[in-house]
Design an enzyme around this catalytic site. Structure first.
Site, PDB file in Angstrom:
ATOM      1  CB  SER A  66      19.306  48.552 107.682  1.00  0.00           C
ATOM      2  OG  SER A  66      19.911  47.482 107.039  1.00  0.00           O
TER       3      SER A  66
HETATM    4  N1  SAH Z   1      19.498  47.046 102.115  1.00  0.00           N
HETATM    5  C1  SAH Z   1      18.665  46.702 102.293  1.00  0.00           C
HETATM    6  C2  SAH Z   1      18.983  45.909 103.110  1.00  0.00           C
HETATM    7  C3  SAH Z   1      18.825  44.020 102.988  1.00  0.00           C
HETATM    8  S1  SAH Z   1      19.139  43.077 104.140  1.00  0.00           S
HETATM    9  C4  SAH Z   1      17.833  47.675 102.615  1.00  0.00           C
HETATM   10  O1  SAH Z   1      17.067  48.337 101.986  1.00  0.00           O
HETATM   11  O2  SAH Z   1      16.518  47.103 102.791  1.00  0.00           O
HETATM   12  C5  SAH Z   1      20.018  42.135 103.466  1.00  0.00           C
HETATM   13  C6  SAH Z   1      20.708  41.709 102.568  1.00  0.00           C
HETATM   14  O3  SAH Z   1      22.180  40.745 101.923  1.00  0.00           O
HETATM   15  C7  SAH Z   1      19.386  41.119 101.793  1.00  0.00           C
HETATM   16  O4  SAH Z   1      18.639  41.240 101.441  1.00  0.00           O
HETATM   17  C8  SAH Z   1      19.716  39.062 101.425  1.00  0.00           C
HETATM   18  O5  SAH Z   1      19.600  38.672 100.543  1.00  0.00           O
HETATM   19  C9  SAH Z   1      21.386  39.963 101.354  1.00  0.00           C
HETATM   20  N2  SAH Z   1      22.377  39.197 100.932  1.00  0.00           N
HETATM   21  C10 SAH Z   1      22.613  37.966 101.860  1.00  0.00           C
HETATM   22  N3  SAH Z   1      24.003  37.012 101.001  1.00  0.00           N
HETATM   23  C11 SAH Z   1      24.053  37.417 100.082  1.00  0.00           C
HETATM   24  C12 SAH Z   1      24.819  37.515  99.458  1.00  0.00           C
HETATM   25  N4  SAH Z   1      25.676  36.433  99.143  1.00  0.00           N
HETATM   26  N5  SAH Z   1      25.069  38.167  98.161  1.00  0.00           N
HETATM   27  C13 SAH Z   1      23.636  39.355  97.125  1.00  0.00           C
HETATM   28  N6  SAH Z   1      22.987  39.635  98.384  1.00  0.00           N
HETATM   29  C14 SAH Z   1      23.326  38.755  99.657  1.00  0.00           C
END
Ligand code: SAH
Length: 217
Positions: A66
């Site tokens: 993000s």
């Molecule tokens: N907080 C993160 C941003 C992650 S982007 C950072 O600092 O990098 C969103 C993330 O949510 C992705 O890695 C994706 O794989 C995860 N995601 C999507 N659906 C999900 C689910 N059902 N359960 C857990 N994680 C999930």
């Protein structure tokens, strides 16, 4: 956990100053955390030069880290204090988890990531950077992480149709939940909820956002 001498301190400090001029990272704890976490260490090598620009970056597996202002906004809205137990859904590269860990303490952060490869990489990276106390598990965030409940606060970094029931269940009464929620094909809204003693949610919206969708099961 402070990572002095990595060559990016001044860029990091400048980023936080720019964010604060725009009204982000208003809380001192949020600003301090963002001045401490080496965002460049969470992005692919080729993107390190952009690590302190305020924008999302690719992290592999079709996912993104993000933008800094969004991490700052979410930390401010959750009003976290040292020792708060926090559940994160969507570890990604682990950057947001590290910022949360700076505020509440690494051993108070539990994070669930859908992609097992991202979870393994994030776990190793967090460990290398001194945030080894953060617990990372591969799994479906719809189920939360019951073993570490109850939580004072929970947040999603992926967009869901509604707050996952298990996550709401695992947050204590008067606890906070923050998530990007789909507006039925009209984008996403960042929604902050406070769990009332009777288990219902008191919600307030915080504008349009764009996160990767939460995977279904
Ligand atoms: N907080 C993160 C941003 C992650 S982007 C950072 O600092 O990098 C969103 C993330 O949510 C992705 O890695 C994706 O794989 C995860 N995601 C999507 N659906 C999900 C689910 N059902 N359960 C857990 N994680 C999930």
């Amino acid at each position: 956990m402070s990572t002095g001498g990595d060559g990016f301190e001044s860029e990091r400090r400048a980023l936080v100053e720019r964010l604060r001029e725009r009204g982000y990272a208003e809380r001192e704890a949020t600003a301090d955390a963002m001045r401490s976490v080496p965002r460049h260490a969470f992005v692919p090598r080729g993107n390190r030069g952009s690590a302190y620009a305020d924008r999302p970056l690719p992290i592999g597996s079709n996912q993104t880290i993000s933008a800094p202002h969004m991490v700052a906004l979410m930390a401010d809205l959750l009003a976290l204090s040292p020792g708060d137990e926090v559940l994160e859904i969507g570890t990604g590269c682990g950057y947001h988890a590290a910022v949360t860990a700076e505020i509440v303490g690494p051993e108070h952060v539990s994070s669930v990531e859908y992609h097992a490869d991202l979870a393994a990489d994030a776990r190793e990276r967090l460990n290398d950077l001194g945030y080894g106390g953060v617990s990372v598990r591969a799994g479906d965030g719809h189920e939360g992480w019951p073993e570490d409940a109850p939580y004072d606060a929970a947040y999603l970094t992926c967009a869901a149709a509604e707050f996952p029931h298990a996550v709401v269940e695992q947050v204590r009464p008067e606890g906070r939940i923050l998530a990007p929620l789909d507006r039925g094909g009209r984008g996403q809204t960042l929604v902050l909820a406070r769990k009332r003693v009777d288990g219902t949610l008191d919600t307030e919206t915080h504008g349009g956002v764009r996160f990767v969708p939460m995977r279904e099961g």
